[in-house]
Design an enzyme around this catalytic site. Structure first.
Site, PDB file in Angstrom:
ATOM      1  N   LYS A  72       6.097 -21.838 -29.601  1.00 19.87           N
ATOM      2  CA  LYS A  72       7.154 -22.260 -30.332  1.00 19.87           C
ATOM      3  C   LYS A  72       8.422 -22.920 -29.412  1.00 19.87           C
ATOM      4  CE  LYS A  72      10.387 -19.296 -32.228  1.00 19.87           C
ATOM      5  NZ  LYS A  72      11.133 -18.664 -33.363  1.00 19.87           N
TER       6      LYS A  72
ATOM      7  N   ARG B 178      32.768 -18.040 -44.022  1.00 18.44           N
ATOM      8  CA  ARG B 178      32.304 -19.229 -44.851  1.00 18.44           C
ATOM      9  C   ARG B 178      32.024 -18.726 -46.349  1.00 18.44           C
ATOM     10  NH1 ARG B 178      27.750 -22.997 -43.532  1.00 18.44           N
ATOM     11  NH2 ARG B 178      26.699 -20.977 -42.613  1.00 18.44           N
TER      12      ARG B 178
ATOM     13  N   GLY C 188      21.811 -11.481 -34.003  1.00 17.23           N
ATOM     14  CA  GLY C 188      22.653 -12.668 -33.535  1.00 17.23           C
ATOM     15  C   GLY C 188      22.658 -12.998 -31.894  1.00 17.23           C
TER      16      GLY C 188
HETATM   17  N1  LIG Z   1      17.166 -12.321 -32.953  1.00 19.43           N
HETATM   18  C1  LIG Z   1      16.412 -13.252 -33.411  1.00 19.43           C
HETATM   19  O1  LIG Z   1      15.254 -13.083 -33.489  1.00 19.43           O
HETATM   20  C2  LIG Z   1      17.116 -14.273 -33.834  1.00 19.43           C
HETATM   21  C3  LIG Z   1      16.722 -15.615 -34.595  1.00 19.43           C
HETATM   22  C4  LIG Z   1      17.302 -16.881 -35.117  1.00 19.43           C
HETATM   23  C5  LIG Z   1      18.383 -16.712 -34.771  1.00 19.43           C
HETATM   24  N2  LIG Z   1      19.002 -15.895 -33.905  1.00 19.43           N
HETATM   25  C6  LIG Z   1      20.600 -16.066 -33.688  1.00 19.43           C
HETATM   26  O2  LIG Z   1      21.221 -15.594 -34.820  1.00 19.43           O
HETATM   27  C7  LIG Z   1      22.449 -16.236 -34.881  1.00 19.43           C
HETATM   28  C8  LIG Z   1      22.843 -16.999 -35.988  1.00 19.43           C
HETATM   29  O3  LIG Z   1      21.818 -17.880 -36.221  1.00 19.43           O
HETATM   30  P1  LIG Z   1      21.739 -18.660 -37.830  1.00 19.43           P
HETATM   31  O4  LIG Z   1      20.522 -19.558 -37.697  1.00 19.43           O
HETATM   32  O5  LIG Z   1      21.867 -17.634 -38.783  1.00 19.43           O
HETATM   33  O6  LIG Z   1      23.129 -19.553 -37.650  1.00 19.43           O
HETATM   34  P2  LIG Z   1      24.082 -20.072 -38.986  1.00 19.43           P
HETATM   35  O7  LIG Z   1      25.052 -20.680 -38.390  1.00 19.43           O
HETATM   36  O8  LIG Z   1      23.149 -20.285 -40.038  1.00 19.43           O
HETATM   37  O9  LIG Z   1      24.686 -18.621 -39.288  1.00 19.43           O
HETATM   38  C9  LIG Z   1      25.686 -17.899 -38.558  1.00 19.43           C
HETATM   39  C10 LIG Z   1      26.799 -17.342 -39.579  1.00 19.43           C
HETATM   40  O10 LIG Z   1      27.545 -16.412 -38.917  1.00 19.43           O
HETATM   41  C11 LIG Z   1      28.978 -16.517 -39.512  1.00 19.43           C
HETATM   42  N3  LIG Z   1      30.059 -16.047 -38.721  1.00 19.43           N
HETATM   43  C12 LIG Z   1      30.465 -16.448 -37.566  1.00 19.43           C
HETATM   44  N4  LIG Z   1      31.371 -15.775 -37.263  1.00 19.43           N
HETATM   45  C13 LIG Z   1      31.400 -14.617 -37.872  1.00 19.43           C
HETATM   46  C14 LIG Z   1      32.185 -13.418 -38.000  1.00 19.43           C
HETATM   47  N5  LIG Z   1      33.036 -12.935 -37.218  1.00 19.43           N
HETATM   48  N6  LIG Z   1      31.915 -12.382 -38.984  1.00 19.43           N
HETATM   49  C15 LIG Z   1      30.998 -12.856 -40.021  1.00 19.43           C
HETATM   50  N7  LIG Z   1      30.204 -14.032 -39.905  1.00 19.43           N
HETATM   51  C16 LIG Z   1      30.559 -14.698 -39.027  1.00 19.43           C
HETATM   52  C17 LIG Z   1      29.031 -18.133 -39.708  1.00 19.43           C
HETATM   53  O11 LIG Z   1      30.044 -18.485 -40.715  1.00 19.43           O
HETATM   54  C18 LIG Z   1      27.544 -18.388 -40.207  1.00 19.43           C
HETATM   55  O12 LIG Z   1      27.491 -18.403 -41.681  1.00 19.43           O
HETATM   56  C19 LIG Z   1      22.326 -17.290 -33.679  1.00 19.43           C
HETATM   57  O13 LIG Z   1      23.191 -16.827 -32.489  1.00 19.43           O
HETATM   58  C20 LIG Z   1      21.135 -17.686 -33.305  1.00 19.43           C
HETATM   59  O14 LIG Z   1      20.777 -17.870 -32.048  1.00 19.43           O
HETATM   60  C21 LIG Z   1      18.443 -14.753 -33.665  1.00 19.43           C
END
Ligand SMILES: NC(=O)c1ccc[n+]([C@@H]2O[C@H](COP(=O)([O-])OP(=O)(O)OC[C@H]3O[C@@H](n4cnc5c(N)ncnc54)[C@H](O)[C@@H]3O)[C@@H](O)[C@H]2O)c1
Length: 324
Positions: free
Chosen positions: A74, A167, A222
């Site tokens: 990936k 959001r 996250g």
């Molecule tokens: N663990 C895993 O396997 C895995 C997989 C994919 C993504 N991720 C990580 O997860 C995170 C989110 O990814 P995504 O693709 O969903 O991003 P995204 O941008 O679609 O969603 C993140 C959300 O968090 C919200 N947010 C920001 N600050 C916040 C707060 N203090 N309280 C509540 N909500 C808040 C934002 O408004 C947004 O809607 C990234 O850091 C990404 O790298 C982890």
């Protein structure tokens, strides 16, 4: 005489919608749970993911895995500033190959594979680690991957839940989609739920030690790269700790800060795969606070990609094909 060889290969390209149509949340949860057990037993293997820093925008990750007759790579991103530009945070391509010949078998949209396997592990971890009666769900961060955590927990029988996100519209849309008592709420309302999933960009903590209460289960999804954290060190050290894979969690996950500060050592942390395989204890007791650190594993991607290819081969979903 050597047999004549046709060097060109025709393979399917499963786009975002095809991946999601091929593997539903319930199947994704089953496949991802099995992948953890196979990895624990050494049947599925995976070197740690490689990060390619792309500051100030984000980073790329190269994530290989091998399992069964398949090998996978990936090539995926986390670009936190993308939503402000109208683009998804996570993008990329999955290449699934035949592990016996090395031939490519399929290309898949990495965004859909990632969202599905990330959501699925939230349900797998909750089933393994939350108290037996846990039902309600708090989602802190309702973007792409938070929404899939909610969908998979919903499919696994959890809920209703609270959707928390600055959001307001994404929180509202997710709550409306899931229906059945799901609602929008503040962080405190999410934290009052039995299972709390944090899926924010990890740029500031959303969990402090004062937020912990007996019986809580936290899925920390996250913080999946260096420098990210969604919980304070005090909160992390107060929990019974579980991770998807120690090497990744210790260097690019929620546990990293506590490990670097010498507050958490390997012995303090149990692998989810060991719990699922029945070889390690899960929740220490009803009053414990359990914290699962998900950094995201290539074996999870392999579980989804293999299932998606199987669905395509069975004619359950269509896909464009390309000749290489
Ligand atoms: N663990 C895993 O396997 C895995 C997989 C994919 C993504 N991720 C990580 O997860 C995170 C989110 O990814 P995504 O693709 O969903 O991003 P995204 O941008 O679609 O969603 C993140 C959300 O968090 C919200 N947010 C920001 N600050 C916040 C707060 N203090 N309280 C509540 N909500 C808040 C934002 O408004 C947004 O809607 C990234 O850091 C990404 O790298 C982890």
């Amino acid at each position: 005489m050597a047999a004549s060889m046709d060097a060109s290969i025709e393979i399917p390209v499963l786009d975002h919608d095809a991946v999601l149509a091929a593997v539903g949340p319930v199947a994704a949860i089953d496949h991802v749970g099995e992948a953890f057990v196979r990895h624990h037993h050494g049947a599925w293997t995976m070197p740690p993911k490689v990060y390619l820093d792309c500051a100030p925008y984000g980073d790329f990750r190269a994530m290989p895995a091998r399992g069964g007759d398949f090998a996978l790579l990936k090539w995926v991103t986390s670009f936190p500033g993308n939503p402000a530009r109208g683009l998804a945070t996570v993008n990329g391509v999955v290449c699934l190959s035949d592990a016996r010949t090395g031939l490519p078998l399929a290309l898949l949209d990495a965004r859909a594979v990632t969202a599905l396997r990330t959501g699925a592990v939230a349900a797998v971890a909750a089933r393994a680690l939350a108290p037996a009666g846990a039902r309600t769900v708090g989602i802190i961060g309702c973007g792409l991957n938070g929404a899939w955590a909610a969908r998979c927990l919903h499919a696994a029988g959890y809920g209703p839940g609270v959707c928390t996100d600055p959001r307001a519209e994404v929180a509202r849309e997710l709550a409306a989609e899931l229906g059945g008592g799901w609602r929008v709420g503040e962080r405190s309302a999410s934290l009052a739920c039995d299972v709390v999933c944090c899926v924010t960009p990890g740029s500031e903590p959303v969990i402090d030690a004062a937020d912990l209460r007996p019986g809580l289960h936290l899925n920390m999804l996250g913080a999946d790269g260096p420098g990210k954290a969604e919980a304070t060190l005090e909160a992390v050290v107060a929990c019974a700790l579980f991770c998807d894979e120690w090497a990744q969690a210790a260097h690019g996950g929620e546990l990293t800060g506590a490990v670097a500060a010498g507050l958490v050592t390997r012995e303090r942390v149990t692998d989810l795969g060991a719990v699922l395989a029945g070889e390690a204890a899960g929740r220490p007791g009803p009053a414990a606070v359990t914290l699962f650190d998900s950094t995201g594993l290539a074996i999870q991607d392999l579980a989804i990609a293999a299932a998606a290819l199987e669905a395509w081969r069975a004619g359950a979903v269509g896909a464009q094909t390309v000749r290489l």
